[in-house]
Design a protein around this motif. Sequence first.
Motif, PDB file in Angstrom:
ATOM      1  N   ALA A  98      -4.901   5.404  45.908  1.00 48.49           N
ATOM      2  CA  ALA A  98      -5.507   6.596  46.505  1.00 48.49           C
ATOM      3  C   ALA A  98      -5.724   6.457  48.013  1.00 48.49           C
ATOM      4  O   ALA A  98      -5.510   7.409  48.773  1.00 48.49           O
ATOM      5  N   LEU A  99      -6.142   5.245  48.448  1.00 48.92           N
ATOM      6  CA  LEU A  99      -6.580   5.083  49.832  1.00 48.92           C
ATOM      7  C   LEU A  99      -5.847   3.990  50.600  1.00 48.92           C
ATOM      8  O   LEU A  99      -6.030   3.867  51.823  1.00 48.92           O
ATOM      9  N   GLY A 100      -5.055   3.180  49.897  1.00 49.96           N
ATOM     10  CA  GLY A 100      -4.383   2.078  50.575  1.00 49.96           C
ATOM     11  C   GLY A 100      -5.321   0.934  50.902  1.00 49.96           C
ATOM     12  O   GLY A 100      -5.030   0.108  51.763  1.00 49.96           O
ATOM     13  N   THR A 101      -6.454   0.883  50.188  1.00 48.71           N
ATOM     14  CA  THR A 101      -7.448  -0.166  50.414  1.00 48.71           C
ATOM     15  C   THR A 101      -7.830  -0.825  49.098  1.00 48.71           C
ATOM     16  O   THR A 101      -7.560  -0.294  48.015  1.00 48.71           O
ATOM     17  N   ALA A 102      -8.484  -1.981  49.193  1.00 47.95           N
ATOM     18  CA  ALA A 102      -9.064  -2.648  48.030  1.00 47.95           C
ATOM     19  C   ALA A 102     -10.459  -3.074  48.448  1.00 47.95           C
ATOM     20  O   ALA A 102     -10.612  -3.878  49.362  1.00 47.95           O
ATOM     21  N   GLU A 103     -11.466  -2.508  47.795  1.00 50.05           N
ATOM     22  CA  GLU A 103     -12.866  -2.711  48.146  1.00 50.05           C
ATOM     23  C   GLU A 103     -13.098  -2.402  49.631  1.00 50.05           C
ATOM     24  O   GLU A 103     -13.789  -3.123  50.336  1.00 50.05           O
ATOM     25  N   GLY A 104     -12.475  -1.313  50.068  1.00 50.91           N
ATOM     26  CA  GLY A 104     -12.706  -0.814  51.415  1.00 50.91           C
ATOM     27  C   GLY A 104     -11.870  -1.444  52.503  1.00 50.91           C
ATOM     28  O   GLY A 104     -11.924  -1.013  53.659  1.00 50.91           O
ATOM     29  N   LYS A 105     -11.055  -2.458  52.172  1.00 52.45           N
ATOM     30  CA  LYS A 105     -10.245  -3.124  53.184  1.00 52.45           C
ATOM     31  C   LYS A 105      -8.770  -2.795  52.985  1.00 52.45           C
ATOM     32  O   LYS A 105      -8.262  -2.827  51.865  1.00 52.45           O
ATOM     33  N   LYS A 106      -8.095  -2.471  54.083  1.00 50.68           N
ATOM     34  CA  LYS A 106      -6.680  -2.144  54.019  1.00 50.68           C
ATOM     35  C   LYS A 106      -5.893  -3.311  53.438  1.00 50.68           C
ATOM     36  O   LYS A 106      -6.146  -4.480  53.745  1.00 50.68           O
ATOM     37  N   CYS A 107      -4.908  -3.001  52.603  1.00 51.17           N
ATOM     38  CA  CYS A 107      -4.034  -4.046  52.074  1.00 51.17           C
ATOM     39  C   CYS A 107      -2.641  -3.484  51.844  1.00 51.17           C
ATOM     40  O   CYS A 107      -2.461  -2.269  51.718  1.00 51.17           O
ATOM     41  N   ARG A 108      -1.660  -4.385  51.789  1.00 50.09           N
ATOM     42  CA  ARG A 108      -0.258  -3.966  51.654  1.00 50.09           C
ATOM     43  C   ARG A 108       0.202  -3.933  50.198  1.00 50.09           C
ATOM     44  O   ARG A 108       1.045  -3.133  49.820  1.00 50.09           O
ATOM     45  N   ASN A 109      -0.344  -4.820  49.384  1.00 49.32           N
ATOM     46  CA  ASN A 109       0.061  -4.834  47.969  1.00 49.32           C
ATOM     47  C   ASN A 109      -1.075  -5.345  47.115  1.00 49.32           C
ATOM     48  O   ASN A 109      -2.003  -6.003  47.594  1.00 49.32           O
ATOM     49  N   ILE A 110      -0.959  -5.054  45.848  1.00 51.43           N
ATOM     50  CA  ILE A 110      -1.998  -5.432  44.891  1.00 51.43           C
ATOM     51  C   ILE A 110      -1.318  -5.878  43.595  1.00 51.43           C
ATOM     52  O   ILE A 110      -0.245  -5.369  43.231  1.00 51.43           O
ATOM     53  N   SER A 111      -1.897  -6.855  42.924  1.00 49.11           N
ATOM     54  CA  SER A 111      -1.280  -7.359  41.699  1.00 49.11           C
ATOM     55  C   SER A 111      -2.348  -7.821  40.719  1.00 49.11           C
ATOM     56  O   SER A 111      -3.489  -8.098  41.082  1.00 49.11           O
ATOM     57  N   VAL A 112      -1.938  -7.900  39.451  1.00 49.42           N
ATOM     58  CA  VAL A 112      -2.809  -8.387  38.378  1.00 49.42           C
ATOM     59  C   VAL A 112      -2.162  -9.631  37.800  1.00 49.42           C
ATOM     60  O   VAL A 112      -0.956  -9.657  37.543  1.00 49.42           O
ATOM     61  N   CYS A 113      -2.960 -10.670  37.632  1.00 47.43           N
ATOM     62  CA  CYS A 113      -2.433 -11.925  37.113  1.00 47.43           C
ATOM     63  C   CYS A 113      -3.256 -12.364  35.907  1.00 47.43           C
ATOM     64  O   CYS A 113      -4.488 -12.444  35.992  1.00 47.43           O
ATOM     65  N   ALA A 114      -2.595 -12.626  34.789  1.00 46.69           N
ATOM     66  CA  ALA A 114      -3.297 -12.987  33.553  1.00 46.69           C
ATOM     67  C   ALA A 114      -3.002 -14.422  33.146  1.00 46.69           C
ATOM     68  O   ALA A 114      -1.837 -14.834  33.081  1.00 46.69           O
ATOM     69  N   ASP A 115      -4.055 -15.179  32.888  1.00 44.06           N
ATOM     70  CA  ASP A 115      -3.929 -16.507  32.279  1.00 44.06           C
ATOM     71  C   ASP A 115      -4.074 -16.286  30.783  1.00 44.06           C
ATOM     72  O   ASP A 115      -5.164 -15.978  30.284  1.00 44.06           O
ATOM     73  N   LEU A 116      -2.956 -16.439  30.063  1.00 42.89           N
ATOM     74  CA  LEU A 116      -2.939 -16.131  28.636  1.00 42.89           C
ATOM     75  C   LEU A 116      -3.454 -17.278  27.762  1.00 42.89           C
ATOM     76  O   LEU A 116      -3.572 -17.122  26.551  1.00 42.89           O
TER      77      LEU A 116
END
Length: 432
Positions: free
Chosen positions: A261-279
């Motif tokens: 929506a905003l190009g931010t994560a917790e209010g800070k600009k960021c270029r990419n986002i990912s989810v990592c799972a330890d199974l």
Amino acid sequence: MSESLLEFDVMILGGGAAGLAAAVAFGRRAGGKASFAVIEKEQRLGRKLLATGSGRCNLTNLDMTEEYYNAAARPFVKNMISRVSPERLISSFETLGLLCRPDSAGRVYPCSNQAASVLDVLTLWLESTGGKAFCGCKVENVKKTDEGYLLRTSDKTFLAKKLILASGGAVSKALGSDGSSYRFARDLSLLCEKVYPSLAPVNVADKKLSFVKGVRAAAAVTLEADGKTLAREEGELQFNEKNISGICIFQLSRYVNEFFALGTAEGKKCRNISVCADLMPDVSEEQLFDTLKKRCGLLPEAKADELLTGVLNKKLGGYILKRCGVPCSGRSLSGVSERELRLIVKTIKRCGFTPSAPSNPDSAQVTAGGIPLSQVDRNMKSKTHDGLYIIGEALDADGLCGGYNLHFAFAGGIIAGTHAAKAEGKKHDKDK
């Protein structure tokens, strides 16, 4: 009063958790000295409330701090909790006749385990304190006038000296949350930030997910922004055809949807986002590698696709092998190389997913964004509009799963309703 105009001292716009809490608090405090009513566009009150907590209504949590809410909301929420703690909220409901109990994790439910019990006591007290309810009554616009607030529907016009805006968010449209709060905010020229879904499944780009559709696995999941860990959750991870879900994913979904929506994560600009799972969070990488290497040595003639049998869910094991590109057809465990074993272990311990699109609002539990908390004072009263209160999901104060969003709704309703009643009481005393 003309027949076409319905006048009240206070109108509550929205008959959900926040609106009903405000109405009951106002009615009990006003003691019949002021007229009030709830307007609800749905055919009945509290539709979304009935669906909360899987129909059980997780109304608060004994482990209550501001840290369970979005960062911008925390100072405001901290003050709110000091005024309406979980214990005070439970006591308030017990006064209404609703008995509650916490589970082992501190989540508080009605003893009946039915959300309907919460709605029933609220509507009972709404009626007994003289409040009126107008259901199936969709407000088209709201206007501030010298006399108060004018609310128009297709066939009715309401005039209220005070207005409590409690018309919800913009997710779960089937339950009545259609974003009308933000339309009313525009009607009144209130500041309103962009809204997006939270507590929802996360859409990911992975064509192999169909192999594990419906599989659930215990996992430790991290949310990373530009490669840096922003948040971590543990719980059951659920694999679906085009998304991943489960409480641990829901708790992280706000960051993902904020990014889209905003190009931010917790209010800070960021270029990419990912989810990592330890199974396999309870097993170290070296332990897992040693276990698999021993299996290859002890069962050299077994088929390669049996490498993860007994280690992971069978479908999940097959999915991991496919993700790693390890060929299994016609191969035995003796043919699995150490390099392949390292890759498999690394994938199990850091199974990465790239969010591909915002969550579907219809699958979300709560709205993030909306009217900033800076627009209201500690009593939920607008700082710019006299006689206006704003409560519930219309405000930018989303929290995690576990009763935090309902606590904010109920607590805000109690504060707003009580303050509005005090103000009306003072006015009536002056008029005597």
